[in-house]
Write an enzyme that holds these catalytic residues in place. Structure first.
Site, PDB file in Angstrom:
ATOM      1  N   SER A 205      15.927  -3.213 -18.636  1.00  0.00           N
ATOM      2  CA  SER A 205      15.699  -3.213 -17.201  1.00  0.00           C
ATOM      3  C   SER A 205      16.765  -3.502 -16.451  1.00  0.00           C
ATOM      4  CB  SER A 205      14.546  -4.125 -16.873  1.00  0.00           C
ATOM      5  OG  SER A 205      14.059  -3.775 -15.547  1.00  0.00           O
ATOM      6  N   ASP A 216      30.047   1.714 -16.256  1.00  0.00           N
ATOM      7  CA  ASP A 216      30.476   2.908 -15.675  1.00  0.00           C
ATOM      8  C   ASP A 216      31.659   2.551 -14.535  1.00  0.00           C
ATOM      9  OD1 ASP A 216      28.396   4.210 -17.038  1.00  0.00           O
ATOM     10  OD2 ASP A 216      27.196   4.289 -15.370  1.00  0.00           O
ATOM     11  N   LYS A 230      14.606   0.789 -20.581  1.00  0.00           N
ATOM     12  CA  LYS A 230      13.409   0.602 -19.668  1.00  0.00           C
ATOM     13  C   LYS A 230      14.025   0.842 -18.373  1.00  0.00           C
ATOM     14  CE  LYS A 230       9.754  -2.295 -18.168  1.00  0.00           C
ATOM     15  NZ  LYS A 230      10.064  -2.368 -16.695  1.00  0.00           N
TER      16      LYS A 230
END
Length: 316
Positions: A205, A216, A230
């Protein structure tokens, strides 16, 4: 739920999820009764006391695990090696600090974030402010067995390491982006300082958001094992007869445009679990001279994270 995210725990310390029509341990919270007993992420719960566990009675599991402090619950587990094990666990009231830290080799800082609570960003900030003027040559952010927690806290913590760039977007069921969160100055540690993030199958999560956003934005190297996967937001809706339904209402989108799906985030450097023998490495004595830190020498993933920092310092 709110009480849990403030750091107060009453129970055995696990987060559960449905996976492949089974009820699995998403995370055994670091330092909790289940973790200390040996229950780990990916283990399947098959029975709690006299109640057989299936995905159909998912809503009853929290009640079965809950109870008063110092009472016992028996949990039957099928572990990742397909072995059936029984654990008799004491429900315990305990406080979990979301951030702990160590200095390794006198130049690397190892921060472990157990979950994202309201106070987590300020705790990370406080820890690093004490270290930034002490010749830090690298940082390890350890998100292993972090089940997530407060999204806002994860975003604020991630923002400490980025001067710009998208952190996460939220996509509604219609497929439209409903919210975006981006980083802004100031940062807590110099952008030239190498950073490694450690994840495993218990990283889920909001913790996956932090790991994915930092990677990224080309700020970190991610090492360890695939995270849980998740990447959805679920809402609870009341139904007649005092029942409720939990529906997926939104999805997290990483800066790359990818959703966090089953299989989770794949590390840049995959490291299989293994405990190092204390006399197994000639370089071991160079890791730490402090006996208190011998456990770090036995942690293969952390050992490789340190090696990665050494290489990153050479090539930066």
């Amino acid at each position: 739920f709110d009480k849990k995210l403030k750091g107060d725990k009453v129970g055995i310390g696990i987060e559960i999820a449905k996976k492949n029509d089974k009820i699995v341990v998403m995370t055994a919270l670091f330092g909790g009764p289940a973790y200390k007993a040996g229950i780990r992420s990916g283990d399947t719960i098959i029975q709690i006391d006299n109640m057989a566990v299936t995905y159909k009675n998912f809503a009853k599991i929290d009640d079965a695990l809950s109870g008063l402090p110092n009472t016992f619950v028996t949990v039957y587990i099928e572990d990742t090696n397909k072995e059936i094990k029984m654990y008799r666990l004491k429900r315990t009231s305990f406080n979990v600090s979301s951030v702990s830290q160590k200095t390794l080799k006198n130049k690397y800082v190892h921060i472990r974030i157990s979950q994202f609570q309201k106070k987590t960003p300020s705790e990370v900030k406080r820890v690093l402010k004490k270290k930034v003027n002490k010749n830090i040559q690298g940082l390890i952010i350890d998100l292993r067995d972090n089940p997530g927690g407060l999204l806002e806290a994860a975003i604020k913590t991630t923002d400490l390491f980025l001067s710009k760039g998208l952190i996460v977007s939220i996509e509604g069921r219609s497929g439209k982006i409903t919210e975006k969160y981006s980083a802004k100055p100031p940062i807590i540690i110099d952008l030239k300082t190498p950073v490694v993030v450690i994840i495993n199958e218990g990283t889920a999560s909001a913790a996956e958001i932090m790991a994915g956003a930092l990677r990224d934005n080309q700020r970190v190297l991610v090492v360890g094992r695939n995270s849980f996967g998740k990447g959805s937001i679920q809402s609870i809706f009341s139904l007649p007869n005092k029942t409720a339904a939990k529906l997926t209402t939104s999805f997290y989108i990483l800066p790359s445009g990818n959703k966090i799906r089953r299989g989770g985030i794949q590390p840049d450097l995959l490291i299989e679990p293994m405990t190092l023998p204390l006399n197994g490495y000639s370089t071991e004595s160079k890791l730490n001279s402090n006996k208190e830190d011998e456990k770090y020498n036995r942690d293969r993933t952390l050992f490789q994270a340190i090696k990665a920092l050494e290489v990153m310092n050479i090539v930066k």
